[in-house]
Design a protein around this motif. Structure first.
Motif, PDB file in Angstrom:
ATOM      1  N   LEU A   5       0.877  -1.171   0.000  1.00 40.34           N
ATOM      2  CA  LEU A   5       0.000   0.000   0.000  1.00 40.34           C
ATOM      3  C   LEU A   5       0.913   1.218   0.000  1.00 40.34           C
ATOM      4  O   LEU A   5       1.801   1.336   0.845  1.00 40.34           O
ATOM      5  N   LEU A   6       0.683   2.115  -0.939  1.00 40.02           N
ATOM      6  CA  LEU A   6       1.653   3.166  -1.216  1.00 40.02           C
ATOM      7  C   LEU A   6       1.219   4.543  -0.734  1.00 40.02           C
ATOM      8  O   LEU A   6       2.042   5.332  -0.277  1.00 40.02           O
ATOM      9  N   ARG A   7      -0.074   4.840  -0.832  1.00 41.56           N
ATOM     10  CA  ARG A   7      -0.574   6.182  -0.495  1.00 41.56           C
ATOM     11  C   ARG A   7      -1.750   6.078   0.462  1.00 41.56           C
ATOM     12  O   ARG A   7      -2.496   5.091   0.473  1.00 41.56           O
ATOM     13  N   LEU A   8      -1.903   7.137   1.254  1.00 38.04           N
ATOM     14  CA  LEU A   8      -2.927   7.170   2.291  1.00 38.04           C
ATOM     15  C   LEU A   8      -3.284   8.618   2.577  1.00 38.04           C
ATOM     16  O   LEU A   8      -2.404   9.478   2.639  1.00 38.04           O
ATOM     17  N   GLU A   9      -4.565   8.903   2.696  1.00 39.70           N
ATOM     18  CA  GLU A   9      -4.952  10.223   3.185  1.00 39.70           C
ATOM     19  C   GLU A   9      -6.248  10.122   3.967  1.00 39.70           C
ATOM     20  O   GLU A   9      -7.252   9.614   3.491  1.00 39.70           O
ATOM     21  N   TRP A  10      -6.193  10.628   5.206  1.00 37.03           N
ATOM     22  CA  TRP A  10      -7.365  10.685   6.065  1.00 37.03           C
ATOM     23  C   TRP A  10      -8.177  11.916   5.672  1.00 37.03           C
ATOM     24  O   TRP A  10      -7.624  12.976   5.388  1.00 37.03           O
ATOM     25  N   ASN A  11      -9.488  11.765   5.655  1.00 34.41           N
ATOM     26  CA  ASN A  11     -10.376  12.895   5.388  1.00 34.41           C
ATOM     27  C   ASN A  11     -10.442  13.755   6.653  1.00 34.41           C
ATOM     28  O   ASN A  11     -11.057  13.366   7.642  1.00 34.41           O
ATOM     29  N   LYS A  12      -9.787  14.916   6.635  1.00 33.08           N
ATOM     30  CA  LYS A  12      -9.705  15.751   7.837  1.00 33.08           C
ATOM     31  C   LYS A  12     -11.063  16.346   8.215  1.00 33.08           C
ATOM     32  O   LYS A  12     -11.292  16.684   9.374  1.00 33.08           O
ATOM     33  N   CYS A  13     -11.951  16.485   7.236  1.00 34.49           N
ATOM     34  CA  CYS A  13     -13.265  17.087   7.513  1.00 34.49           C
ATOM     35  C   CYS A  13     -14.280  16.062   8.001  1.00 34.49           C
ATOM     36  O   CYS A  13     -15.236  16.411   8.683  1.00 34.49           O
ATOM     37  N   ASP A  14     -14.088  14.822   7.634  1.00 33.74           N
ATOM     38  CA  ASP A  14     -14.975  13.745   8.076  1.00 33.74           C
ATOM     39  C   ASP A  14     -14.105  12.536   8.386  1.00 33.74           C
ATOM     40  O   ASP A  14     -13.862  11.686   7.523  1.00 33.74           O
ATOM     41  N   PRO A  15     -13.588  12.446   9.621  1.00 27.79           N
ATOM     42  CA  PRO A  15     -12.576  11.422   9.942  1.00 27.79           C
ATOM     43  C   PRO A  15     -13.099   9.999   9.972  1.00 27.79           C
ATOM     44  O   PRO A  15     -12.362   9.085  10.344  1.00 27.79           O
ATOM     45  N   GLY A  57      -4.337   3.917 -15.547  1.00 25.77           N
ATOM     46  CA  GLY A  57      -2.956   3.666 -15.169  1.00 25.77           C
ATOM     47  C   GLY A  57      -2.832   3.744 -13.662  1.00 25.77           C
ATOM     48  O   GLY A  57      -3.822   3.974 -12.947  1.00 25.77           O
ATOM     49  N   SER A  58      -1.622   3.568 -13.163  1.00 25.75           N
ATOM     50  CA  SER A  58      -1.398   3.580 -11.717  1.00 25.75           C
ATOM     51  C   SER A  58      -1.749   4.949 -11.121  1.00 25.75           C
ATOM     52  O   SER A  58      -1.419   5.987 -11.697  1.00 25.75           O
ATOM     53  N   VAL A  59      -2.394   4.932  -9.954  1.00 29.44           N
ATOM     54  CA  VAL A  59      -2.697   6.167  -9.225  1.00 29.44           C
ATOM     55  C   VAL A  59      -1.465   6.566  -8.425  1.00 29.44           C
ATOM     56  O   VAL A  59      -0.889   5.747  -7.703  1.00 29.44           O
ATOM     57  N   ASN A  60      -1.072   7.831  -8.551  1.00 29.56           N
ATOM     58  CA  ASN A  60       0.140   8.304  -7.881  1.00 29.56           C
ATOM     59  C   ASN A  60      -0.127   9.149  -6.647  1.00 29.56           C
ATOM     60  O   ASN A  60       0.732   9.244  -5.762  1.00 29.56           O
ATOM     61  N   ALA A  61      -1.290   9.788  -6.563  1.00 30.57           N
ATOM     62  CA  ALA A  61      -1.577  10.657  -5.420  1.00 30.57           C
ATOM     63  C   ALA A  61      -3.078  10.830  -5.267  1.00 30.57           C
ATOM     64  O   ALA A  61      -3.839  10.723  -6.236  1.00 30.57           O
ATOM     65  N   ILE A  62      -3.495  11.085  -4.023  1.00 30.53           N
ATOM     66  CA  ILE A  62      -4.898  11.329  -3.699  1.00 30.53           C
ATOM     67  C   ILE A  62      -4.965  12.512  -2.739  1.00 30.53           C
ATOM     68  O   ILE A  62      -4.059  12.721  -1.929  1.00 30.53           O
ATOM     69  N   THR A  63      -6.029  13.295  -2.851  1.00 29.67           N
ATOM     70  CA  THR A  63      -6.177  14.447  -1.968  1.00 29.67           C
ATOM     71  C   THR A  63      -7.651  14.748  -1.770  1.00 29.67           C
ATOM     72  O   THR A  63      -8.425  14.788  -2.730  1.00 29.67           O
ATOM     73  N   TRP A  64      -8.061  14.920  -0.508  1.00 29.60           N
ATOM     74  CA  TRP A  64      -9.451  15.232  -0.182  1.00 29.60           C
ATOM     75  C   TRP A  64      -9.695  16.731  -0.295  1.00 29.60           C
ATOM     76  O   TRP A  64      -8.805  17.542  -0.021  1.00 29.60           O
ATOM     77  N   GLN A  65     -10.921  17.077  -0.649  1.00 28.44           N
ATOM     78  CA  GLN A  65     -11.335  18.473  -0.598  1.00 28.44           C
ATOM     79  C   GLN A  65     -11.203  18.965   0.833  1.00 28.44           C
ATOM     80  O   GLN A  65     -11.540  18.261   1.786  1.00 28.44           O
ATOM     81  N   SER A  66     -10.718  20.178   0.980  1.00 26.03           N
ATOM     82  CA  SER A  66     -10.298  20.645   2.298  1.00 26.03           C
ATOM     83  C   SER A  66     -11.439  21.054   3.214  1.00 26.03           C
ATOM     84  O   SER A  66     -11.431  20.736   4.396  1.00 26.03           O
ATOM     85  N   ARG A  77     -16.172  16.478   0.847  1.00 27.36           N
ATOM     86  CA  ARG A  77     -17.177  15.779   0.044  1.00 27.36           C
ATOM     87  C   ARG A  77     -16.674  15.366  -1.331  1.00 27.36           C
ATOM     88  O   ARG A  77     -17.368  14.674  -2.062  1.00 27.36           O
ATOM     89  N   GLN A  78     -15.492  15.825  -1.682  1.00 22.41           N
ATOM     90  CA  GLN A  78     -14.909  15.432  -2.952  1.00 22.41           C
ATOM     91  C   GLN A  78     -13.472  14.980  -2.744  1.00 22.41           C
ATOM     92  O   GLN A  78     -12.857  15.287  -1.731  1.00 22.41           O
ATOM     93  N   MET A  79     -12.980  14.244  -3.716  1.00 23.30           N
ATOM     94  CA  MET A  79     -11.607  13.782  -3.690  1.00 23.30           C
ATOM     95  C   MET A  79     -11.047  13.881  -5.092  1.00 23.30           C
ATOM     96  O   MET A  79     -11.776  13.724  -6.071  1.00 23.30           O
ATOM     97  N   CYS A  80      -9.743  14.140  -5.180  1.00 21.91           N
ATOM     98  CA  CYS A  80      -9.048  14.153  -6.461  1.00 21.91           C
ATOM     99  C   CYS A  80      -7.988  13.062  -6.456  1.00 21.91           C
ATOM    100  O   CYS A  80      -7.250  12.913  -5.478  1.00 21.91           O
ATOM    101  N   SER A  81      -7.917  12.313  -7.533  1.00 28.05           N
ATOM    102  CA  SER A  81      -6.855  11.316  -7.708  1.00 28.05           C
ATOM    103  C   SER A  81      -6.166  11.585  -9.042  1.00 28.05           C
ATOM    104  O   SER A  81      -6.797  12.014 -10.013  1.00 28.05           O
ATOM    105  N   VAL A  82      -4.856  11.355  -9.068  1.00 34.18           N
ATOM    106  CA  VAL A  82      -4.076  11.596 -10.286  1.00 34.18           C
ATOM    107  C   VAL A  82      -3.178  10.397 -10.541  1.00 34.18           C
ATOM    108  O   VAL A  82      -2.830   9.659  -9.621  1.00 34.18           O
TER     109      VAL A  82
END
Length: 336
Positions: A213-223, A256-265, A269-274
């Motif tokens: 498992l390579l990437r992780l992000e906790w949703n700071k607005c809704d834990p 293709g492979s996902v390199n990064a994820i980021t939650w809306q601040s 309610r939204q997330m971006c993956s690249v």
């Protein structure tokens, strides 16, 4: 940004002198449209540069005095997560060590170099870190030596160090107060509570055998919610920590492979993956708790195509309609 039926204006590009990997937004109320980019060069000598964006003129400005040398490519970059301008203006970087840098008007100086290995002058490589917004003295780092370290940046000392996994720890993210999560080469996502340091809870394991498992992000607005990505995987796995081990949903529209994820601040309610497919996908996952039975594949709400593999993405922590992505030598701001 574009969706299947429409195009929107709002794509702004800054071209750096070097390939870009690490990207960060400032949260200070007097520096809200300031970003930092870290170079990705296969040399010892790398760079971190501060970039200002003027949303009124759509122009980027830089100052050659606010570029500093960095040993190796920084694996992560973060500004002090406080809007209060009375705090010192600090930026942190990770790589061979965790470093804190003080930003002045006309130069940037190294404030402290933090070594978690007291038995050696050397340090195991730091893969990532997260700076706690609920207590700006605390930084959590993950390392290839299977440990996670909690730093007290005020005292410049180790607060806690845990052997967190069986293999390298690749990423780390704070949740609520005293609680953080990490992912590892052992394929597990574990949650730790500093009030009980002897235990951890495995809330997800990669079903692909021997897969990291390579990437992780906790949703700071809704834990309740955590997102994670496996190595060489096109899927973003969304987890509800109240129902461990079983993913709430899998977002699998990348080619293709996902390199990064980021939650809306601001609302989470939204997330971006690249990823390697040169696309940034915006997902509406705000109602995840309401649709665990959804058997069909979830479609992104919006998408953006770049000209190359996208290495990183960061949603602005204070302006929720801006996302920064990095690819090749380009820092690109997307207005969503």
């Amino acid at each position: 940004m574009q969706s299947p039926s429409e195009k929107r204006p709002g794509i702004y590009t800054y071209t750096a002198q070097w390939p870009i990997y690490a990207v960060a937004w400032s949260v200070r109320h007097d520096k809200q449209s300031r970003l930092a980019v870290g170079s990705y060069l296969e040399d010892y000598s790398n760079k971190v540069e501060l970039v200002h964006f003027n949303s009124n003129t759509s122009d980027f400005t830089t100052d050659s005095r606010l570029i500093f040398d960095h040993p190796y490519s920084p694996t992560n970059v973060m500004f002090l997560p406080s809007e209060d301008a009375s705090h010192s203006d600090i930026i942190a970087t990770s790589g061979d060590y965790l470093r804190l840098w003080r930003i002045h008007d006309d130069h940037i100086e190294l404030k402290s170099l933090l070594n978690g290995d007291k038995s050696s002058e050397f340090n195991s490589a730091i893969t990532s870190f997260d700076w706690a917004d609920f207590d700006v003295r605390r930084v959590a780092t993950s390392s290839v030596d299977s440990t996670c370290t909690i730093w007290d940046t005020e005292r410049e000392s180790v607060d806690t160090q845990l052997v967190a996994h069986d293999k390298e720890v690749y990423d780390i993210s704070w949740g609520v107060y005293n609680v953080f999560a990490s992912v590892s080469g052992d394929g597990s996502l574990r949650v730790f509570d500093l009030r009980d340091k002897e235990r951890s809870t495995i809330i997800y394991e990669n079903p692909t055998q021997d897969s990291h498992l390579l990437r992780l992000e906790w949703n700071k607005c809704d834990p309740r919610f955590i997102a994670t990505v496996g190595i060489d995987s096109n899927k973003v796995v969304i987890l509800d920590i109240r129902f461990p081990t079983t993913p709430l949903m899998e977002l699998s529209k990348h080619k293709g492979s996902v390199n990064a994820i980021t939650w809306q601040s601001c609302s989470g309610r939204q997330m971006c993956s690249v990823g390697d497919d040169s696309r940034a996908l915006i997902w509406g996952v705000g109602a995840v708790g309401l649709r665990p039975e959804n058997g069909g594949e979830i479609e992104p709400e919006m998408w953006y195509g770049s000209i190359a593999e996208i290495n990183n993405a960061r949603w602005s922590p204070v302006e929720s309609d801006w996302i920064a992505i990095g690819f090749l030598n380009s820092l690109q701001l997307l207005k969503v």
